[in-house]
Structures are given as C-alpha cells and as structure tokens.
Design an enzyme around this catalytic site. Structure first.
Site, PDB file in Angstrom:
ATOM      1  CD  GLN A  73      -3.107  -0.465  -0.024  1.00 51.73           C
ATOM      2  OE1 GLN A  73      -3.180   0.706  -0.388  1.00 51.73           O
ATOM      3  NE2 GLN A  73      -3.866  -1.412  -0.566  1.00 51.73           N
ATOM      4  CB  SER A  74       4.182   1.954  -1.459  1.00 50.60           C
ATOM      5  OG  SER A  74       4.960   3.096  -1.751  1.00 50.60           O
ATOM      6  CG  ASN A  75       0.759   6.517   1.053  1.00 47.99           C
ATOM      7  OD1 ASN A  75      -0.392   6.298   0.707  1.00 47.99           O
ATOM      8  ND2 ASN A  75       1.181   6.326   2.293  1.00 47.99           N
ATOM      9  CB  CYS A  77       4.653   2.652  -5.127  1.00 45.70           C
ATOM     10  SG  CYS A  77       6.222   1.896  -4.641  1.00 45.70           S
TER      11      CYS A  77
END
Ligand SMILES: *Cc1c(COP(=O)(O)O)cnc(C)c1O
Length: 321
Positions: A73-75, A77
């Site tokens: 759930q990387s912001n 990325c």
C-alpha cells in the site's frame, strides 16, 4: 542554494490550517497542520515534493523509465506512478508481498495510473531493483532508479524548500511533528530548519522498526549529504536528530487502538482524514504527548500531514469494527 532540475507535479504551497476543535478538545493547545496531503498529485502526499526533483533529474538525464519500490500500500509508489504518467515515462514498481486477491487502496491506483508491478515477497524495500534495472536496460530502456521512499539527497532537498514555504506561512512554531519512515522528509526538514534559521523541535515519529543502522544515524547522514548537494556546509550529528519510537504500536501498517483513536478524532473534529500506516501513528504520538503534558500548552505545535489516505480504503472492515 544550487540550481536543480524540477518538474512541477503538485500544487504548492500546501495550506497551513489551525485545528481549532482538536486544540480545544485537548484543553486549549494550539495545534496547526501543514496539509501536504493536499499536494495535488493523485491524492497527494509528501512524496510529491521529492518526486518533483527526482523526475526533474531523471528527465534531465534522458531516462525514459523509473523504477522504485515500497510496501503493497505504498503512497510513494502511487505518487511515483502518477508522476511518471504526467511526464510520459514508464513506471516499474517493486512491491512487497504477493499479488493479493483484492486490488484496493493505493494498489488499485497504481494500476489505474499505468504502472507495471513486480511482486517482491519479503523484499519491500527495493532489494530486487538492480535485477529489474538490468532487465530493462537489456530491452533497450533507459531506467532511472528512485530509492525507497525517494530518500536520497535529491528527494530530501525538496523538504529544505518546504521549510522555506512553511516559514512564509507561520512563525513561532515550537514543535513540528511528523511520521518518519525512510527519513528523507526528516533529513530535508533538518537542513531547512538551519537554512531558515528556526529553532523549533523537529520530532519524527517512527512507524517502522529499522533493520540496519539506527534511523537517527541514517537521517543525520542524509541531512549532511543533502546540505552538500545544495552547496551548504551544515554538519549533522546523530544526537541532533529527535526520533520517537514510543508509538510503533503493533508494527508497520498495523492499526491499533491508538491509531484508530487518532483517525477518528481528526475525522470527527476536523474533517481531516489521516492514513492508517503513517499519520495515524504520528498523530497518536502527538495526542499522547499533549495529554501526558510532554508539550506545554503555550507552545504552538505543527503537525505535518504527509498524506496516505488512499490506504484507508484497504482497511474499511477494520475501521468499522
Ligand atoms: C512516505 C511517507 C512518510 C514518511 O516519509 P519519509 O520521508 O519516508 O520518512 C510519512 N507519511 C506518509 C503518508 C508517507 O507516505
């Protein structure tokens, strides 16, 4: 400061607002918020600032593809994928874990924004980037590696500028509190604090256990590198860096009671949405420092909202329980 290539990707300056109802709720504190969650790039966040300089650098070097990494759930990325979409570059994301059954939150957005996703199992910090770099080069591409969290001197330099932006908006803040993970935000703010000659405490709230060198050491080193990259000669020692590990809770990305309370209070009193992984931990820390009297009432606090709310849509079930 030196000239750097910058690609405009967001809407700056981001607003500073006073959280009046939250301040009142805690008995008369003065709590402000820097709304980097409103930076404008595909739901915004602190990575937008870093990416303006990282994409600027990639384009000036003639690259046609970016590669970066993060958690599922990387912001970082998601904002990287949006930055690549705007500039017409290809985007390869190396995400931790296995392909999940449900594609929601930031992961849904990564797909919509056209990123190619590589699943990396346990390696959520970009350990396999070099292999993908080689593969892309052998296909005739010119890839550009953006490190985990966008945290090198180029990325962190954006937060030196952000300190100047804040300085124009509000004076006499005593304490700035924010979520700290890869440390680029913290390092940039440390350099910026000296550049704008401010005296506030910068308190990073750790959201993740580090595996290698202590994060303070990494931040001090990056602050030094960022300073020389900008042609400044500030020196940083590990002891200059304030990192608070009291709010790690149950671990990276895990929503505990403290995080849920922070999300709920900000939503119900201010209409502000925090994210489950970073800002909920940092605001949980702020609330604890305020309620336990570690911060004095007369000292204005600024919470730097670093974004991340799209991840809320990956934990609706947990938040409604
Ligand atoms: C990446 C991120 C942070 C941490 O910033 P670093 O510069 O990596 O320390 C904090 N909050 C959110 C929402 C983020 O996405």
């Amino acid at each position: 400061m030196n000239d750097r290539s910058r690609k405009l990707l967001g809407f700056f300056p981001t607003p500073v607002v006073e959280l009046k109802r939250l301040s009142k709720y805690f008995g008369g504190y003065k709590i402000f918020m820097k709304r980097d969650d409103q930076s404008g790039l595909a739901f915004g966040g602190n990575k937008t600032r870093k990416l303006e300089y990282l994409l600027g650098d990639a384009i000036s070097k003639g690259c046609d593809t970016i590669i970066t990494a993060g958690a599922l759930q990387s912001n970082h990325c998601r904002q990287s994928a949006a930055a690549a979409a705007i500039t017409g570059l290809d985007c390869h994301l190396v995400l931790g874990g296995e392909r999940p059954e449900k594609c929601n939150g930031n992961l849904l957005l990564d797909h919509l924004l056209g990123a190619t996703i590589h699943w990396a199992g346990k390696d959520r910090k970009g350990e396999t980037i070099p292999d993908i770099f080689q593969q892309l080069e052998s296909e005739g591409k010119f890839p550009y590696i953006i490190p985990y969290g966008g945290s090198n001197s180029i990325g962190a330099s954006a937060f030196v500028e952000a300190s100047g932006e804040l300085e124009q908006q509000i004076k006499d803040v005593a304490t700035i509190i924010f979520a700290c993970s890869s440390g680029g935000t913290h390092a940039g703010l440390e350099v910026g604090k000296r550049f704008v000659k401010q005296r506030h405490d910068l308190i990073g709230i750790a959201v993740d256990k580090e595996e290698s060198a202590p994060l303070e050491e990494q931040i001090a080193e990056l602050a030094g590198l960022t300073s020389s990259y900008l042609g400044l000669d500030y020196k940083f020692k590990t002891k200059d860096i304030i990192l608070n590990r009291n709010y790690l809770g149950e671990g990276y990305g895990i929503l505990g009671d403290r995080e849920k309370e922070a999300i709920s209070l900000c939503a119900k009193l201010e209409g502000v949405l925090l994210d489950p992984t970073y800002t909920a931990k940092a605001m949980g820390g702020l609330i604890d420092m305020v309620t336990s009297g570690k911060i004095r009432k007369e000292d204005p606090i600024l919470f730097w909202h670093t974004g991340g709310a799209p991840a809320l849509f990956s934990c609706s079930g947990i938040l409604l329980k």
